[in-house]
Scaffold this active site. Structure first.
Site, PDB file in Angstrom:
ATOM      1  N   CYS A 128      82.976 139.529   3.471  1.00 55.32           N
ATOM      2  CA  CYS A 128      82.136 138.525   4.139  1.00 55.32           C
ATOM      3  C   CYS A 128      82.230 138.578   5.665  1.00 55.32           C
ATOM      4  O   CYS A 128      81.207 138.536   6.365  1.00 55.32           O
ATOM      5  CB  CYS A 128      82.481 137.126   3.633  1.00 55.32           C
ATOM      6  SG  CYS A 128      84.237 136.827   3.458  1.00 55.32           S
ATOM      7  N   HIS A 248      82.273 131.047   7.852  1.00 58.14           N
ATOM      8  CA  HIS A 248      83.242 131.762   8.671  1.00 58.14           C
ATOM      9  C   HIS A 248      82.710 131.821  10.106  1.00 58.14           C
ATOM     10  O   HIS A 248      81.491 131.960  10.326  1.00 58.14           O
ATOM     11  CB  HIS A 248      83.434 133.199   8.169  1.00 58.14           C
ATOM     12  CG  HIS A 248      84.249 133.302   6.913  1.00 58.14           C
ATOM     13  ND1 HIS A 248      84.767 132.226   6.237  1.00 58.14           N
ATOM     14  CD2 HIS A 248      84.653 134.410   6.215  1.00 58.14           C
ATOM     15  CE1 HIS A 248      85.439 132.645   5.176  1.00 58.14           C
ATOM     16  NE2 HIS A 248      85.389 133.966   5.139  1.00 58.14           N
TER      17      HIS A 248
END
Ligand code: NAP
Ligand code: 3JN
Length: 343
Positions: A128, A248
């Protein structure tokens, strides 16, 4: 025309997001198999107004399946993905197990879609944090040539799965109730030591490897080089878990061959696929996890020249890592395969 689709890890964070995205993006699903561990077999999940019985993931479960999304950890992919591919199922694997294999394409559709043409049954979805950073690095490399990349990440607990989200939720309540929070999951559930994440930061994501770097840090280095076709790229990472549920964030420092001004970078990124620029110091506008949960793009702000070098940039990047970092990117891979007549 619809496809027979399987999700391995259907009960997990990534698997559930895939189900949401199938409906939102009207992915042409004909038959749907929901696969998980023996613990979940026999339970049901809802999809498209239907109740579907979860089955245990076994090699036999892929008969007649056109495309399978794997999100149940590396050991499950190692055990089942080759068998599924041999039966003719196209596998899109969310784990790190095959990512660095030379005969497995590692694909971000906005960055290296042509790598899909040489797949041999298994296509890897990058990590990711790698996806979120590479979507932004690619247009900068095209415009100015990358010389060096230094990143520090601020990674949400959902990156470590459903159990880590439950742990943050519980620890916040315990802390506010005056109870000393206990930890069982982070930084790595299978390791002996666990640390509180509520009101804390943990500078370890995944296990330690060579040079004192963690596996997550090496994933960012090695996967970025493979995706950008830059095997010698100078790149280093520090990855940190933060008490955020979703999205994130990355601080990225870049040196380029050619100098780019802030306004050139803003224009370049605003016109690049999958990127939105939120960058206005006058109005205190920049990307933040709390407002971007559930969104699809990679958001860039705090764009500044780094005057400590001849041609350097500092960027702040935020994206929903369950979407663009995992489920959405894998679904975009499937959509691109369909567009190219490869599925
Ligand atoms: P999660 O919430 O913990 O879910 C794990 C899933 O795997 C559950 O559906 C679980 O089923 C299933 N599972 C566990 N052991 C299994 C087994 N032996 N056989 C079959 N299924 C099994 O984890 P997650 O966050 O969704 O992540 C899943 C995987 O996706 C990760 O391990 C990672 O490899 C990958 N991932 C990738 C990215 C990325 O950056 N691309 C991001 C996040 C995750 P039960 O409910 O039955 O236990
Ligand atoms: O921790 C994060 O924020 C992202 C985690 C991703 C992850 C979690 C468990 C296993 C991965 C991954 O996708 O790199 C893996 C894996 O190695 O498959």
């Amino acid at each position: 025309m619809g496809y027979n689709v399987a999700i391995v890890g259907a009960t997990g964070v990534v698997g559930q997001e895939l189900l949401t995205l199938f409906e939102q993006r009207k992915f042409p699903v004909d038959q749907l198999k929901l696969l998980a561990s023996a613990r979940s077999a026999g339970k049901t999940m809802e999809y498209g107004g239907r109740s579907i019985v979860i089955e245990e993931a076994t090699a036999e479960a892929f008969t007649g399946v056109d495309i399978a999304f794997f999100a149940a950890g590396g050991s499950v992919s190692a055990a089942l993905a080759p068998a599924a591919a041999e039966q003719g199922t196209v596998v899109i694997d969310n784990t790190s197990h095959f990512r660095l294999e030379p005969d497995v394409p590692l694909v971000i559709p906005e960055v290296n879609p042509d790598d899909l043409t040489w797949h041999k049954g298994i296509i890897a979805n990058p990590n990711c944090s790698t996806i979120i950073m590479a979507v932004v690095l690619a247009p900068i490399h095209q415009a100015a040539g990358l010389k060096r990349v230094v990143t520090s990440t601020y990674q949400a607990v959902s990156g470590a799965g459903a159990a880590a989200m439950t742990e943050l939720d519980r620890q916040v309540r315990e802390y506010l109730d005056g109870v000393q929070p206990t930890a069982q999951v982070l930084p790595v559930a299978s390791l002996p030591r666990h640390y509180q994440i509520a009101f804390n930061l943990i500078p370890q994501i995944d296990v330690f490897q060579e040079g004192g770097y963690t596996k997550e840090e090496w994933k960012m280095v090695k996967e970025t080089r493979k995706i950008l076709h830059l095997p010698e790229l100078a790149i280093t990472a520090t990855t940190v878990r933060v008490p955020v549920f979703r999205c994130h964030s990355l601080s990225v420092n870049i040196e380029t061959e050619k100098k780019l001004t802030v306004s050139e970078v803003r224009e370049l990124l605003a016109n690049s696929p999958g990127i939105s620029v939120i960058d206005d110091p006058e109005t205190q506008s920049y990307p933040m996890p709390a407002v971007l949960s559930g969104s699809d793009d990679v958001y860039v702000g705090r764009i500044r020249e780094d005057n400590s070098v001849t041609s350097g940039l500092n960027l702040w990047i935020v994206a929903d890592q369950i979407r663009k970092g995992a489920a959405l990117n894998s679904l975009q891979i499937a959509e691109e395969l369909i567009r190219r007549g490869l599925l």
